[in-house]
Design a protein around this motif. Structure first.
Motif, PDB file in Angstrom:
ATOM      1  N   LEU A 110       5.552   5.058-106.518  1.00  0.00           N
ATOM      2  CA  LEU A 110       7.114   5.440-106.154  1.00  0.00           C
ATOM      3  C   LEU A 110       7.401   5.228-104.735  1.00  0.00           C
ATOM      4  CD1 LEU A 110       8.139   8.371-108.443  1.00  0.00           C
ATOM      5  CD2 LEU A 110       9.495   6.247-107.854  1.00  0.00           C
ATOM      6  N   GLU A 111       6.464   5.911-103.755  1.00  0.00           N
ATOM      7  CA  GLU A 111       6.544   5.976-102.378  1.00  0.00           C
ATOM      8  C   GLU A 111       6.687   4.611-101.813  1.00  0.00           C
ATOM      9  OE1 GLU A 111       6.817   8.247-100.030  1.00  0.00           O
ATOM     10  OE2 GLU A 111       6.853   9.982-101.664  1.00  0.00           O
ATOM     11  N   LYS A 112       6.085   3.774-102.223  1.00  0.00           N
ATOM     12  CA  LYS A 112       6.164   2.269-101.728  1.00  0.00           C
ATOM     13  C   LYS A 112       7.411   1.784-102.097  1.00  0.00           C
ATOM     14  CE  LYS A 112       3.857  -2.118-101.443  1.00  0.00           C
ATOM     15  NZ  LYS A 112       2.575  -2.927-101.947  1.00  0.00           N
ATOM     16  N   MET A 113       7.835   2.115-103.174  1.00  0.00           N
ATOM     17  CA  MET A 113       9.281   1.615-103.767  1.00  0.00           C
ATOM     18  C   MET A 113      10.460   2.252-103.000  1.00  0.00           C
ATOM     19  SD  MET A 113      10.917   1.275-107.635  1.00  0.00           S
ATOM     20  CE  MET A 113      12.255   0.134-107.801  1.00  0.00           C
ATOM     21  N   ILE A 114      10.348   3.360-102.706  1.00  0.00           N
ATOM     22  CA  ILE A 114      11.310   4.326-102.077  1.00  0.00           C
ATOM     23  C   ILE A 114      11.320   3.721-100.733  1.00  0.00           C
ATOM     24  CG2 ILE A 114      11.687   6.631-100.946  1.00  0.00           C
ATOM     25  CD1 ILE A 114      10.924   7.840-103.770  1.00  0.00           C
ATOM     26  N   ASN A 115      10.174   3.490 -99.875  1.00  0.00           N
ATOM     27  CA  ASN A 115       9.904   3.144 -98.598  1.00  0.00           C
ATOM     28  C   ASN A 115      10.746   1.808 -98.479  1.00  0.00           C
ATOM     29  OD1 ASN A 115       8.924   5.482 -97.565  1.00  0.00           O
ATOM     30  ND2 ASN A 115       6.981   4.458 -97.873  1.00  0.00           N
ATOM     31  N   THR A 116      10.525   0.791 -99.445  1.00  0.00           N
ATOM     32  CA  THR A 116      10.976  -0.408 -99.578  1.00  0.00           C
ATOM     33  C   THR A 116      12.650  -0.603 -99.484  1.00  0.00           C
ATOM     34  OG1 THR A 116       9.096  -1.448-100.591  1.00  0.00           O
ATOM     35  CG2 THR A 116      10.901  -2.657-100.695  1.00  0.00           C
ATOM     36  N   LEU A 117      13.281   0.510-100.537  1.00  0.00           N
ATOM     37  CA  LEU A 117      14.396   0.640-100.693  1.00  0.00           C
ATOM     38  C   LEU A 117      15.244   1.187 -99.289  1.00  0.00           C
ATOM     39  CD1 LEU A 117      14.712   2.330-104.186  1.00  0.00           C
ATOM     40  CD2 LEU A 117      15.510  -0.016-103.562  1.00  0.00           C
ATOM     41  N   THR A 118      14.478   2.012 -98.735  1.00  0.00           N
ATOM     42  CA  THR A 118      14.731   2.459 -97.454  1.00  0.00           C
ATOM     43  C   THR A 118      15.113   1.177 -96.393  1.00  0.00           C
ATOM     44  OG1 THR A 118      13.759   4.416 -97.527  1.00  0.00           O
ATOM     45  CG2 THR A 118      14.346   3.781 -95.295  1.00  0.00           C
ATOM     46  N   GLN A 119      14.130   0.444 -96.226  1.00  0.00           N
ATOM     47  CA  GLN A 119      14.005  -0.871 -95.702  1.00  0.00           C
ATOM     48  C   GLN A 119      15.284  -1.816 -95.828  1.00  0.00           C
ATOM     49  OE1 GLN A 119      10.187  -2.276 -95.841  1.00  0.00           O
ATOM     50  NE2 GLN A 119       9.220  -0.512 -95.173  1.00  0.00           N
ATOM     51  N   LYS A 120      15.376  -1.956 -97.101  1.00  0.00           N
ATOM     52  CA  LYS A 120      16.486  -2.813 -97.545  1.00  0.00           C
ATOM     53  C   LYS A 120      18.043  -2.178 -97.451  1.00  0.00           C
ATOM     54  CE  LYS A 120      14.290  -6.184 -99.106  1.00  0.00           C
ATOM     55  NZ  LYS A 120      14.179  -7.428 -98.455  1.00  0.00           N
ATOM     56  N   ALA A 121      18.037  -0.899 -97.269  1.00  0.00           N
ATOM     57  CA  ALA A 121      19.309  -0.434 -97.146  1.00  0.00           C
ATOM     58  C   ALA A 121      19.673  -0.588 -95.715  1.00  0.00           C
ATOM     59  CB  ALA A 121      19.155   1.193 -97.382  1.00  0.00           C
ATOM     60  N   THR A 122      18.584  -0.351 -94.804  1.00  0.00           N
ATOM     61  CA  THR A 122      18.790  -0.642 -93.355  1.00  0.00           C
ATOM     62  C   THR A 122      19.115  -2.186 -93.236  1.00  0.00           C
ATOM     63  OG1 THR A 122      17.345   0.973 -92.826  1.00  0.00           O
ATOM     64  CG2 THR A 122      17.793  -0.636 -91.023  1.00  0.00           C
ATOM     65  N   GLU A 123      18.447  -2.985 -93.921  1.00  0.00           N
ATOM     66  CA  GLU A 123      18.580  -4.485 -93.699  1.00  0.00           C
ATOM     67  C   GLU A 123      19.960  -4.998 -94.050  1.00  0.00           C
ATOM     68  OE1 GLU A 123      16.522  -8.569 -95.778  1.00  0.00           O
ATOM     69  OE2 GLU A 123      15.539  -6.814 -95.703  1.00  0.00           O
TER      70      GLU A 123
END
Length: 465
Positions: A165-178
């Motif tokens: 979950l942490e990896k997915m949440i962090n990836t979503l953070t990156q995508k939200a910024t991108e």
């Protein structure tokens, strides 16, 4: 002719046990009486149970209820059992007695036989280490099986689900910024709505999963309180003073979990309300994941005749007959897991409400479904993150085309010309194939320069200052 079995006894008489088996009579009876399905207890559950037996042996020695050499032999036997041994020594099916007594005895018998072998005795002799009198000292299936349920669930969450979950949440953070500056058309009821940024959509997904994880963590906290030392029906019969506290202390050390004895251990035997709550929390996570995967699948539909706003990684051919077709397979796999988790959670909740008097006898089903759900969700989340989410790209041209063509941009005019006039512009544009600006000009409801000033998609994605 060489014998392929040995004769063992229990309180019901003689039983033929395979000559090379390290289990004993009670395990063999269960194998013969419950030939149901293929599901066995996963290694994480057996490892948890081994830790319990080891901790109880240590606590019994410290409470002067077990000799040092016997306690050490039990502990060494527990430590010696490998992953390969787990598959070999613990063959019992999930579908057995609802208390898990036969699995507890499977542990007791295997540990005793391994300990006795290390001390020079033959398997099945029950000397000098007896499965009941020594390995099961100060214990009952009533308390140890629920403790194994608690510990294995906590370990599975810690080691499997939370990292995924942490990896997915962090990836979503990156995508939200991108994607934060990519303005697109929003949709409600599967129809065009006002603009939103792609970053805002992915920030919503991030918050969904963060909330789901917190719900699971809050529920799991209750599992750190374990019914160790409760023995039969939670009374603590046949346990020495201080045993529960010592056993919990050693279990915390062995599992690296912060565990403590329950004030009323009978609660975790008669009922499993925490597992019902956890099933609900896992269903909540599955709901969030299902929504996210479906959204991404819809926005990635196409490539030419769908929404086409997202470009999904192309991992494998999608059809055996249609050349060049690529499908959103990671989204499909994740949503199937979410549906399966929802079904398992429903069965778990039903099992939790079906207890009678001092013992809920659906324990194997409850822990099987819980651990299966955690494993499936963890694997699917990792697969989706690594094979889809990380490589996700925005199709900015398609997004821009959809935004430009949307009639719902007219919403920005409502505070200035009123809802009904704004609706008239939208309906005229749609009916006559005009742009919103052309329709507004034709109807004479707003000046052209005011239209251009007010209908700004970027400004529509946030409240005006």
């Amino acid at each position: 002719m060489k014998q392929n079995h040995r004769i063992e006894t229990d309180t019901m008489g003689e039983v033929k046990v395979p000559i090379n088996a390290m289990w004993g009579a009670q395990t063999q009876r269960s194998l013969e009486n419950f030939r149901i399905g293929q599901e066995t207890f996963p290694p994480i559950f057996i490892r948890s149970y081994l830790a319990i037996k080891k901790a109880c042996a240590t606590a019994n020695y410290e409470c002067n209820t077990l000799q040092k050499d016997i306690a050490e032999a039990i502990k060494k036997a527990c430590d010696s059992i490998t992953e390969e041994d787990i598959a070999k020594h613990f063959p019992l099916k999930i579908w057995q007695t609802g208390s898990g007594t036969q699995t507890n005895m499977n542990l007791n018998e295997v540990i005793a036989n391994i300990a006795n072998t290390s001390l020079g005795s033959e398997p099945g002799t029950k000397k000098p280490v007896h499965p009941n009198d020594h390995v099961n000292r100060s214990q009952s299936s009533n308390d140890t099986f629920p403790v194994a349920m608690h510990i294995s669930t906590l370990m599975a969450l810690r080691d499997q689900l939370y990292p995924a979950l942490e990896k997915m949440i962090n990836t979503l953070t990156q995508k939200a910024t991108e994607f934060k500056d990519i303005v697109k058309i929003g949709r409600t009821h599967m129809q065009d709505a006002v603009p939103i940024t792609l970053g805002q959509e992915f920030a919503t997904y991030h918050d969904q999963l963060t909330s789901a994880k917190k719900r699971i963590e809050n529920t799991a906290e209750e599992l750190t309180h374990i019914p160790i030392g409760g023995t039969a029906v939670g009374t603590g019969l046949n346990t020495p003073p201080g045993f529960a506290e010592r056993a919990a202390q050693h279990l915390s050390l062995y599992t690296k979990l912060k565990l403590s004895p329950m004030d009323n251990p009978a609660q975790a035997m008669a009922a499993h309300d925490t597992f019902s709550a956890l099933a609900g929390a896992l269903t909540s996570l599955a709901s969030a994941l299902h929504k996210i995967a479906n959204d991404i699948r819809l926005m990635g539909s196409g490539p030419r005749c769908g929404l086409g706003e997202l470009l999904l990684p192309e991992n494998e051919p999608g059809s055996s007959i249609m050349p060049g077709k690529v499908n959103p397979t990671q989204a499909e796999a994740l949503t199937m897991v979410c549906v399966q988790t929802t079904g398992l959670s429903a069965a778990t909740s039903t099992a939790c409400l079906s207890g009678h008097l001092e013992l809920n006898v659906y324990k194997p089903l409850i822990i099987h479904n819980t651990l299966t759900s955690i494993q499936l969700l963890s694997d699917a989340i990792t697969s989706f993150t690594e094979n889809c989410l990380i490589g996700l790209q925005a199709n900015t041209k398609k997004i821009s085309d959809h935004l430009t063509n949307s009639l719902m941009l007219v919403t920005a005019l409502t505070p200035h010309i009123g809802y009904e006039n704004a609706a008239l512009i939208a309906k005229t544009a749609h009916k006559e194939g005009l742009t919103l600006k052309e329709a507004a000009k034709k109807l004479g409801l707003i000046a052209e320069e005011d239209f251009e000033k007010l209908v700004n998609p970027v400004d529509m994605t946030r409240p005006k200052k």
